[in-house]
Design a protein around this motif. Structure first.
Motif, PDB file in Angstrom:
ATOM      1  N   UNK A  94       0.290   2.296 -33.873  1.00 41.98           N
ATOM      2  CA  UNK A  94       0.023   1.640 -32.587  1.00 41.98           C
ATOM      3  C   UNK A  94       1.017   2.099 -31.526  1.00 41.98           C
ATOM      4  N   UNK A  95       2.288   2.266 -31.884  1.00 49.77           N
ATOM      5  CA  UNK A  95       3.294   2.726 -30.924  1.00 49.77           C
ATOM      6  C   UNK A  95       3.014   4.157 -30.481  1.00 49.77           C
ATOM      7  N   UNK A  96       2.603   5.011 -31.405  1.00 46.22           N
ATOM      8  CA  UNK A  96       2.261   6.388 -31.041  1.00 46.22           C
ATOM      9  C   UNK A  96       1.055   6.409 -30.114  1.00 46.22           C
ATOM     10  N   UNK A  97       0.047   5.597 -30.400  1.00 38.11           N
ATOM     11  CA  UNK A  97      -1.134   5.517 -29.537  1.00 38.11           C
ATOM     12  C   UNK A  97      -0.790   5.008 -28.151  1.00 38.11           C
ATOM     13  N   UNK A  98       0.072   4.005 -28.073  1.00 38.71           N
ATOM     14  CA  UNK A  98       0.484   3.460 -26.778  1.00 38.71           C
ATOM     15  C   UNK A  98       1.286   4.489 -25.991  1.00 38.71           C
ATOM     16  N   UNK A  99       2.178   5.202 -26.657  1.00 43.03           N
ATOM     17  CA  UNK A  99       2.953   6.243 -25.983  1.00 43.03           C
ATOM     18  C   UNK A  99       2.039   7.353 -25.474  1.00 43.03           C
ATOM     19  N   UNK A 100       1.050   7.739 -26.265  1.00 43.68           N
ATOM     20  CA  UNK A 100       0.106   8.770 -25.851  1.00 43.68           C
ATOM     21  C   UNK A 100      -0.674   8.328 -24.627  1.00 43.68           C
ATOM     22  N   UNK A 101      -1.103   7.078 -24.593  1.00 43.20           N
ATOM     23  CA  UNK A 101      -1.833   6.550 -23.440  1.00 43.20           C
ATOM     24  C   UNK A 101      -1.006   6.679 -22.168  1.00 43.20           C
ATOM     25  N   UNK A 102       0.257   6.246 -22.211  1.00 41.76           N
ATOM     26  CA  UNK A 102       1.097   6.301 -21.016  1.00 41.76           C
ATOM     27  C   UNK A 102       1.457   7.735 -20.639  1.00 41.76           C
ATOM     28  N   UNK A 103       1.651   8.614 -21.619  1.00 45.09           N
ATOM     29  CA  UNK A 103       1.926  10.017 -21.306  1.00 45.09           C
ATOM     30  C   UNK A 103       0.735  10.681 -20.619  1.00 45.09           C
ATOM     31  N   UNK A 104      -0.475  10.429 -21.096  1.00 47.00           N
ATOM     32  CA  UNK A 104      -1.661  11.002 -20.464  1.00 47.00           C
ATOM     33  C   UNK A 104      -1.875  10.442 -19.065  1.00 47.00           C
ATOM     34  N   UNK A 105      -1.607   9.153 -18.888  1.00 48.13           N
ATOM     35  CA  UNK A 105      -1.737   8.532 -17.568  1.00 48.13           C
ATOM     36  C   UNK A 105      -0.756   9.170 -16.583  1.00 48.13           C
ATOM     37  N   UNK A 106       0.484   9.384 -17.010  1.00 45.29           N
ATOM     38  CA  UNK A 106       1.492  10.004 -16.167  1.00 45.29           C
ATOM     39  C   UNK A 106       1.143  11.471 -15.885  1.00 45.29           C
ATOM     40  N   UNK A 107       0.617  12.184 -16.889  1.00 46.85           N
ATOM     41  CA  UNK A 107       0.236  13.578 -16.692  1.00 46.85           C
ATOM     42  C   UNK A 107      -0.860  13.699 -15.642  1.00 46.85           C
ATOM     43  N   UNK A 108      -1.848  12.817 -15.685  1.00 48.01           N
ATOM     44  CA  UNK A 108      -2.918  12.858 -14.694  1.00 48.01           C
ATOM     45  C   UNK A 108      -2.382  12.593 -13.293  1.00 48.01           C
ATOM     46  N   UNK A 109      -1.420  11.687 -13.169  1.00 51.12           N
ATOM     47  CA  UNK A 109      -0.814  11.409 -11.870  1.00 51.12           C
ATOM     48  C   UNK A 109      -0.076  12.639 -11.351  1.00 51.12           C
ATOM     49  N   UNK A 110       0.650  13.324 -12.227  1.00 49.76           N
ATOM     50  CA  UNK A 110       1.384  14.513 -11.812  1.00 49.76           C
ATOM     51  C   UNK A 110       0.425  15.658 -11.465  1.00 49.76           C
ATOM     52  N   UNK A 111      -0.679  15.793 -12.192  1.00 48.05           N
ATOM     53  CA  UNK A 111      -1.641  16.861 -11.912  1.00 48.05           C
ATOM     54  C   UNK A 111      -2.307  16.666 -10.557  1.00 48.05           C
ATOM     55  N   UNK A 112      -2.524  15.409 -10.150  1.00 46.00           N
ATOM     56  CA  UNK A 112      -3.129  15.147  -8.841  1.00 46.00           C
ATOM     57  C   UNK A 112      -2.200  15.541  -7.700  1.00 46.00           C
ATOM     58  N   UNK A 113      -0.890  15.582  -7.943  1.00 42.17           N
ATOM     59  CA  UNK A 113       0.081  15.927  -6.906  1.00 42.17           C
ATOM     60  C   UNK A 113       0.150  17.427  -6.639  1.00 42.17           C
ATOM     61  N   UNK A 114      -0.365  18.251  -7.540  1.00 39.38           N
ATOM     62  CA  UNK A 114      -0.231  19.697  -7.419  1.00 39.38           C
ATOM     63  C   UNK A 114      -1.089  20.192  -6.264  1.00 39.38           C
ATOM     64  N   UNK A 115      -0.470  20.983  -5.398  1.00 37.84           N
ATOM     65  CA  UNK A 115      -1.181  21.608  -4.287  1.00 37.84           C
ATOM     66  C   UNK A 115      -1.460  23.062  -4.665  1.00 37.84           C
TER      67      UNK A 115
END
Length: 55
Positions: A17-38
């Motif tokens: 469960x901890x690995x799944x939760x960490x993966x969820x937050x990492x993917x959420x953060x990655x998507x936020x960073x990808x949207x910032x790329x110009x």
């Protein structure tokens, strides 16, 4: 106790469960960073496709 009467138990569930939760937050953060790329606009790509100013 025989060989089929035990399993991963609560600790195994908590680790998965901890690995799944960490993966969820990492993917959420990655998507936020990808949207910032110009992405710079490449005019040569437009010319190759025939969409440049000369077309």
């Amino acid at each position: 106790m025989d060989a089929t009467s035990y399993g991963p138990g609560l600790l195994g569930f908590l680790v998965v469960a901890a690995i799944g939760l960490a993966l969820f937050f990492l993917l959420k953060n990655m998507n936020k960073q990808m949207r910032k790329i110009q992405v710079p606009h490449d005019e040569r790509e437009d010319e190759r496709r025939g969409n440049g100013p000369e077309a």
